[in-house]
Design a protein around this motif. Structure first.
Motif, PDB file in Angstrom:
ATOM      1  N   GLN A  56       0.902  -1.380   0.031  1.00  0.00           N
ATOM      2  CA  GLN A  56      -0.120   0.041  -0.051  1.00  0.00           C
ATOM      3  C   GLN A  56       0.895   1.290  -0.122  1.00  0.00           C
ATOM      4  OE1 GLN A  56      -3.497   0.063   0.342  1.00  0.00           O
ATOM      5  NE2 GLN A  56      -3.295   2.393  -0.098  1.00  0.00           N
ATOM      6  N   LEU A  57       0.594   2.276  -0.718  1.00  0.00           N
ATOM      7  CA  LEU A  57       1.088   3.446  -0.822  1.00  0.00           C
ATOM      8  C   LEU A  57      -0.002   4.352   0.105  1.00  0.00           C
ATOM      9  CD1 LEU A  57       2.295   3.468  -4.506  1.00  0.00           C
ATOM     10  CD2 LEU A  57       3.805   3.761  -2.497  1.00  0.00           C
ATOM     11  N   ARG A  58       0.572   5.525   0.961  1.00  0.00           N
ATOM     12  CA  ARG A  58      -0.149   6.265   1.708  1.00  0.00           C
ATOM     13  C   ARG A  58       0.296   7.582   1.385  1.00  0.00           C
ATOM     14  NH1 ARG A  58       0.379   4.012   7.329  1.00  0.00           N
ATOM     15  NH2 ARG A  58      -1.244   5.663   8.177  1.00  0.00           N
ATOM     16  N   VAL A  59      -0.256   8.591   1.496  1.00  0.00           N
ATOM     17  CA  VAL A  59       0.029  10.150   1.533  1.00  0.00           C
ATOM     18  C   VAL A  59      -0.588  10.995   2.562  1.00  0.00           C
ATOM     19  CG1 VAL A  59      -1.570  10.518  -0.387  1.00  0.00           C
ATOM     20  CG2 VAL A  59       0.549  11.880  -0.429  1.00  0.00           C
ATOM     21  N   MET A  60       0.373  12.102   2.949  1.00  0.00           N
ATOM     22  CA  MET A  60      -0.054  13.360   3.756  1.00  0.00           C
ATOM     23  C   MET A  60       0.669  14.329   3.360  1.00  0.00           C
ATOM     24  SD  MET A  60       0.220  13.382   8.154  1.00  0.00           S
ATOM     25  CE  MET A  60      -0.744  11.630   8.031  1.00  0.00           C
ATOM     26  N   LEU A  91      -7.604  13.225  -6.796  1.00  0.00           N
ATOM     27  CA  LEU A  91      -6.448  12.354  -6.049  1.00  0.00           C
ATOM     28  C   LEU A  91      -6.221  12.959  -4.518  1.00  0.00           C
ATOM     29  CD1 LEU A  91      -4.851   9.828  -6.062  1.00  0.00           C
ATOM     30  CD2 LEU A  91      -2.958  11.124  -7.082  1.00  0.00           C
ATOM     31  N   THR A  92      -6.773  14.001  -4.216  1.00  0.00           N
ATOM     32  CA  THR A  92      -6.487  14.679  -2.954  1.00  0.00           C
ATOM     33  C   THR A  92      -7.386  14.224  -1.872  1.00  0.00           C
ATOM     34  OG1 THR A  92      -8.063  16.508  -3.745  1.00  0.00           O
ATOM     35  CG2 THR A  92      -5.680  16.972  -3.526  1.00  0.00           C
ATOM     36  N   THR A  93      -8.362  13.138  -2.427  1.00  0.00           N
ATOM     37  CA  THR A  93      -9.386  12.576  -1.383  1.00  0.00           C
ATOM     38  C   THR A  93      -8.666  11.405  -0.563  1.00  0.00           C
ATOM     39  OG1 THR A  93     -10.104  11.233  -3.278  1.00  0.00           O
ATOM     40  CG2 THR A  93     -11.145  13.321  -2.898  1.00  0.00           C
ATOM     41  N   GLN A  94      -7.463  11.068  -1.391  1.00  0.00           N
ATOM     42  CA  GLN A  94      -6.735  10.175  -0.751  1.00  0.00           C
ATOM     43  C   GLN A  94      -5.732  10.419   0.493  1.00  0.00           C
ATOM     44  OE1 GLN A  94      -7.408   6.571  -1.406  1.00  0.00           O
ATOM     45  NE2 GLN A  94      -9.019   7.731  -2.402  1.00  0.00           N
ATOM     46  N   LEU A  95      -5.546  11.578   0.604  1.00  0.00           N
ATOM     47  CA  LEU A  95      -4.875  12.419   1.747  1.00  0.00           C
ATOM     48  C   LEU A  95      -5.297  11.597   3.131  1.00  0.00           C
ATOM     49  CD1 LEU A  95      -4.329  16.016   0.739  1.00  0.00           C
ATOM     50  CD2 LEU A  95      -2.446  14.438   1.015  1.00  0.00           C
ATOM     51  N   GLU A  96      -4.238  11.364   3.832  1.00  0.00           N
ATOM     52  CA  GLU A  96      -4.706  11.033   5.274  1.00  0.00           C
ATOM     53  C   GLU A  96      -4.364  12.386   6.257  1.00  0.00           C
ATOM     54  OE1 GLU A  96      -2.853   7.813   6.845  1.00  0.00           O
ATOM     55  OE2 GLU A  96      -3.105   6.456   5.078  1.00  0.00           O
ATOM     56  N   ALA A  97      -5.373  12.620   7.263  1.00  0.00           N
ATOM     57  CA  ALA A  97      -5.099  13.676   7.852  1.00  0.00           C
ATOM     58  C   ALA A  97      -3.896  13.960   8.918  1.00  0.00           C
ATOM     59  CB  ALA A  97      -6.318  13.778   8.864  1.00  0.00           C
ATOM     60  N   PRO A  98      -3.469  14.798   8.837  1.00  0.00           N
ATOM     61  CA  PRO A  98      -2.139  15.127   9.821  1.00  0.00           C
ATOM     62  C   PRO A  98      -2.439  14.771  11.193  1.00  0.00           C
ATOM     63  CG  PRO A  98      -2.108  17.020   8.425  1.00  0.00           C
ATOM     64  CD  PRO A  98      -3.439  16.174   8.138  1.00  0.00           C
TER      65      PRO A  98
END
Length: 240
Positions: free
Chosen positions: A110-114, A233-240
């Motif tokens: 899995q790739l994740r992004v913040m 794609l910004t909907t895949q951002l995780e919250a800080p």
């Protein structure tokens, strides 16, 4: 070094620096923390153990977040290129729009992004993309989860995790350079060839329909009946 002999520690290309995290610390969390403290872009926090490869790369975008989000699929392409260079030729890697990594059809990572700021039009101070890859099955009965797999179960037992991490860093840096110099066209072409589920029925969040493709900023296009929905794609951002 903790789990690695010093001679087996990964080495990183110029413009990148590697740092191993200790114990059960999450490289993603540590990378985001370090990014808020102003660490230089190119830092790779990583943890390698018997069952998984975990890493996170810090970026310092110079473009609005909507464009910078391309680093998520870019890191996926970097991983496919890296494993493709090290694994047997019959091992196939595909990428889901939401960051999931599939090896021979089953989920293997899995790739994740913040990012520092979720505003798509703002230039964030930092962005972090994390990579997680399963090396060994998590349970004693992998047949109970046929949609999940591990690298070693798919014929990659000879792929040394430190070398895979090195290769991911090199191929990702190469794609970053191409994206900065050439624009997103080459990345789009490469990613489309690896995209899982293109032309099939999928569900993303509250939307279900046919996966038509992506827009210039890798937003997903889903067609249901006579309506086409664009999900950034910004909907895949995780919250800080």
């Amino acid at each position: 070094m903790s789990d690695l002999d010093r001679q087996d520690a990964p080495t990183f290309p110029p413009l990148m620096a590697g740092e191993e995290v200790t114990g059960q610390q999450d490289p993603f969390e540590i990378a985001c923390l370090r990014a808020t403290q102003g660490v230089d872009a190119g830092l790779v926090l990583y943890r390698l153990d018997a069952t998984s490869l975990e890493a996170a790369l810090v970026f310092a975008p110079e473009v609005p977040l909507a464009r910078a989000m391309a680093m998520l699929p870019l890191c996926g392409v970097g991983f496919q290129n890296a494993l493709g260079a090290l694994a047997p030729p019959e091992v196939a890697v595909h990428l889901e729009w939401n960051g999931a990594i599939r090896v021979n059809g089953a989920r293997c990572g899995q790739l994740r992004v913040m990012a520092s700021d979720p505003d798509p039009q703002a230039v964030p101070d930092w962005l972090v993309v994390a990579l997680s890859v399963t090396l060994l099955p998590k349970g004693d009965a992998p047949g109970l989860t046929p949609d999940e797999t591990s690298l070693f179960a798919e014929g990659c037992a000879d792929v040394a995790p430190p070398r895979l991490l090195e290769a991911w860093a090199r191929h990702t840096l190469n794609w970053i350079t191409r994206w900065e110099v050439e624009g997103a066209q080459a990345l789009h072409a490469e990613w489309r060839g690896l995209a899982h589920g293109m032309g099939e029925e999928i569900t993303q969040g509250d939307h279900s329909g046919t996966f038509l493709g992506v827009d210039e900023d890798f937003g997903i296009l889903i067609r249901a009946k006579d309506t086409t929905q664009l999900i950034p794609l910004t909907t895949q951002l995780e919250a800080p």
